[in-house]
Design an enzyme around this catalytic site. Structure first.
Site, PDB file in Angstrom:
ATOM      1  CE1 TYR A  12      -3.887  -1.593   5.712  1.00 36.13           C
ATOM      2  CE2 TYR A  12      -3.470   0.646   4.969  1.00 36.13           C
ATOM      3  CZ  TYR A  12      -3.754  -0.677   4.689  1.00 36.13           C
ATOM      4  OH  TYR A  12      -3.903  -1.100   3.378  1.00 36.13           O
TER       5      TYR A  12
ATOM      6  CB  SER B  36      -0.856   0.010   1.272  1.00 34.04           C
ATOM      7  OG  SER B  36      -1.482   1.274   1.439  1.00 34.04           O
TER       8      SER B  36
HETATM    9  P1  NDP Z   1     -11.568  -5.638   0.482  1.00 32.50           P
HETATM   10  O1  NDP Z   1     -12.053  -5.393   1.861  1.00 32.50           O
HETATM   11  O2  NDP Z   1     -12.504  -5.392  -0.645  1.00 32.50           O
HETATM   12  O3  NDP Z   1     -10.977  -7.115   0.372  1.00 32.50           O
HETATM   13  C1  NDP Z   1     -10.211  -7.682   1.401  1.00 32.50           C
HETATM   14  C2  NDP Z   1     -10.080  -9.178   1.157  1.00 32.50           C
HETATM   15  O4  NDP Z   1      -9.229  -9.720   2.183  1.00 32.50           O
HETATM   16  C3  NDP Z   1     -11.402  -9.890   1.224  1.00 32.50           C
HETATM   17  O5  NDP Z   1     -11.488 -10.826   0.178  1.00 32.50           O
HETATM   18  C4  NDP Z   1     -11.358 -10.613   2.557  1.00 32.50           C
HETATM   19  O6  NDP Z   1     -12.051 -11.852   2.475  1.00 32.50           O
HETATM   20  C5  NDP Z   1      -9.855 -10.870   2.720  1.00 32.50           C
HETATM   21  N1  NDP Z   1      -9.530 -11.019   4.132  1.00 32.50           N
HETATM   22  C6  NDP Z   1      -9.607 -10.074   5.099  1.00 32.50           C
HETATM   23  N2  NDP Z   1      -9.310 -10.603   6.288  1.00 32.50           N
HETATM   24  C7  NDP Z   1      -9.040 -11.918   6.076  1.00 32.50           C
HETATM   25  C8  NDP Z   1      -8.689 -12.992   6.920  1.00 32.50           C
HETATM   26  N3  NDP Z   1      -8.559 -12.828   8.245  1.00 32.50           N
HETATM   27  N4  NDP Z   1      -8.499 -14.206   6.379  1.00 32.50           N
HETATM   28  C9  NDP Z   1      -8.633 -14.393   5.041  1.00 32.50           C
HETATM   29  N5  NDP Z   1      -8.958 -13.414   4.184  1.00 32.50           N
HETATM   30  C10 NDP Z   1      -9.173 -12.191   4.705  1.00 32.50           C
HETATM   31  O7  NDP Z   1     -10.268  -4.717   0.316  1.00 32.50           O
HETATM   32  P2  NDP Z   1      -9.228  -4.490  -0.882  1.00 32.50           P
HETATM   33  O8  NDP Z   1      -9.552  -5.317  -2.054  1.00 32.50           O
HETATM   34  O9  NDP Z   1      -9.095  -3.035  -1.048  1.00 32.50           O
HETATM   35  O10 NDP Z   1      -7.903  -5.005  -0.161  1.00 32.50           O
HETATM   36  C11 NDP Z   1      -7.019  -5.956  -0.734  1.00 32.50           C
HETATM   37  C12 NDP Z   1      -5.594  -5.585  -0.340  1.00 32.50           C
HETATM   38  O11 NDP Z   1      -5.261  -4.324  -0.912  1.00 32.50           O
HETATM   39  C13 NDP Z   1      -5.372  -5.432   1.156  1.00 32.50           C
HETATM   40  O12 NDP Z   1      -4.127  -6.024   1.489  1.00 32.50           O
HETATM   41  C14 NDP Z   1      -5.328  -3.928   1.354  1.00 32.50           C
HETATM   42  O13 NDP Z   1      -4.570  -3.574   2.477  1.00 32.50           O
HETATM   43  C15 NDP Z   1      -4.663  -3.509   0.061  1.00 32.50           C
HETATM   44  N6  NDP Z   1      -4.843  -2.115  -0.315  1.00 32.50           N
HETATM   45  C16 NDP Z   1      -6.087  -1.590  -0.517  1.00 32.50           C
HETATM   46  C17 NDP Z   1      -6.216  -0.257  -0.888  1.00 32.50           C
HETATM   47  C18 NDP Z   1      -7.543   0.412  -1.062  1.00 32.50           C
HETATM   48  O14 NDP Z   1      -7.592   1.669  -1.105  1.00 32.50           O
HETATM   49  N7  NDP Z   1      -8.643  -0.334  -1.183  1.00 32.50           N
HETATM   50  C19 NDP Z   1      -5.031   0.575  -1.136  1.00 32.50           C
HETATM   51  C20 NDP Z   1      -3.795  -0.086  -0.875  1.00 32.50           C
HETATM   52  C21 NDP Z   1      -3.704  -1.376  -0.507  1.00 32.50           C
HETATM   53  P3  NDP Z   1     -13.010 -12.469   3.594  1.00 32.50           P
HETATM   54  O15 NDP Z   1     -13.571 -11.335   4.379  1.00 32.50           O
HETATM   55  O16 NDP Z   1     -14.027 -13.253   2.816  1.00 32.50           O
HETATM   56  O17 NDP Z   1     -12.095 -13.349   4.382  1.00 32.50           O
HETATM   57  C1  8X3 Z   2      -5.053   1.735   1.576  1.00 23.66           C
HETATM   58  C2  8X3 Z   2      -4.707   3.107   1.167  1.00 23.66           C
HETATM   59  O1  8X3 Z   2      -4.165   5.469   2.013  1.00 23.66           O
HETATM   60  O2  8X3 Z   2      -6.000   4.283   3.102  1.00 23.66           O
HETATM   61  O3  8X3 Z   2      -3.928   0.974   1.856  1.00 23.66           O
HETATM   62  O4  8X3 Z   2      -3.723   3.666   3.522  1.00 23.66           O
HETATM   63  S1  8X3 Z   2      -4.642   4.166   2.522  1.00 23.66           S
END
Ligand code: NDP
Ligand code: 8X3
Length: 251
Positions: free
Chosen positions: A151, A138
């Site tokens: 985070y 991220s």
């Molecule tokens: P979502 O919340 O849409 O997806 C998160 C996914 O992670 C879900 O499929 C969830 O599945 C899974 N997950 C969460 N906790 C667990 C757990 N304990 N065990 C197994 N699976 C888990 O978020 P994003 O798609 O945005 O996030 C994906 C990645 O991208 C993350 O690592 C996030 O930190 C990163 N990210 C996101 C950004 C954003 O702005 N959205 C920016 C930068 C990075 P389920 O709940 O079914 O287990």
């Molecule tokens: C998700 C993006 O800026 O909320 O990782 O940390 S931010």
């Protein structure tokens, strides 16, 4: 022979979009996540394009991670591409009032969960002297912002582990790289703000955020480069974003 990709966090957002694009490009897919109804629905959708297997486990549960991955049927047991994507932010509070359960969740899921899944898969990649690991970091792993504390720490750890994996796995010809997105509109903010819709809406107000498909496209590009090319580290912003806290909002 088609390559097999295992995607953690495939039930939503970036992971789901990644599974979709890889399936449409002939990868066999292992979908991972906790929400079984979503895994089943996505398996049904993607079976039109490719062979799909689902694994439902919590990445925090060390035993479940190893049992699930070791239980893969032969047709899915050779994992060519690992997308370490599962993760979330929990809360956005100053360090002095942060919630201990939120801290545990972020460190256990984003850092330890990524390590457990990697540890379960790396030995077979070492044995074959091939494989590709993509770690989803991220911008929070490159910068720290107010109230982002734990985070940001968890994603800085992902950045460090990405570099460390690339060094340690270099003798085995295993490619390792990270993608560090800025603001992507997924369920991320719903989880971070525990369903507080007003706060969620404000995150994406007045600018065009990245879509999960934008990151999925890039992941597909990264994994489809020729073997001698390893994209090691990539920051991806929406055009309106210049840094973690610099966003041009038209409001
Ligand atoms: P979502 O919340 O849409 O997806 C998160 C996914 O992670 C879900 O499929 C969830 O599945 C899974 N997950 C969460 N906790 C667990 C757990 N304990 N065990 C197994 N699976 C888990 O978020 P994003 O798609 O945005 O996030 C994906 C990645 O991208 C993350 O690592 C996030 O930190 C990163 N990210 C996101 C950004 C954003 O702005 N959205 C920016 C930068 C990075 P389920 O709940 O079914 O287990
Ligand atoms: C998700 C993006 O800026 O909320 O990782 O940390 S931010």
């Amino acid at each position: 022979m088609n390559k097999t990709a295992l995607v953690t966090g495939a039930t939503s957002g970036i992971g789901q979009a990644t599974a979709q694009i890889l399936a449409k490009n002939n990868y066999k897919i292992i979908l991972c996540g906790r929400r079984e109804d979503r895994l089943i629905a996505l398996e049904k959708e993607l079976s039109e394009f490719t062979e799909v297997h689902t694994l439902s486990f919590d990445v925090r549960d060390k035993k479940a991670v190893f049992e699930s991955i070791n239980s893969l049927p032969e047709a899915f047991a050779t994992i060519d591409v690992l997308i370490n994507n599962a993760g979330n932010a929990h809360g956005l509070d100053p360090i002095q009032t942060g919630d201990l359960d939120d801290w545990d969740a972020m460190i256990d899921i984003n850092v330890k969960g990524l390590l457990y899944v990697s540890k379960a898969i790396i030995p077979q990649m070492i044995e074959r002297k091939s494989g590709h690991i993509i770690n989803i970091g991220s911008i929070a792993g490159k910068e720290v912002y107010p109230n982002g504390n734990v985070y940001c720490a968890s994603k800085h750890a992902v950045d460090a582990l990405n570099q460390a994996m690339r060094m340690d796995l270099n003798p085995f010809g295993i490619r390792v790289g990270a993608i560090h997105p800025g603001a992507v509109e997924t369920e991320f903010s719903e989880v971070r703000f525990k369903g507080d819709t007003d706060r969620v809406v404000n995150v994406y107000k007045g600018f065009e955020p990245l879509r999960p498909e934008d990151i999925a496209d890039i992941i597909h590009f990264v994994v489809s480069r020729p073997y001698h090319v390893n994209i090691a580290d990539l920051i991806v912003f929406p055009t309106a974003q210049a840094a973690a806290t610099i966003l041009k909002r038209d409001i």
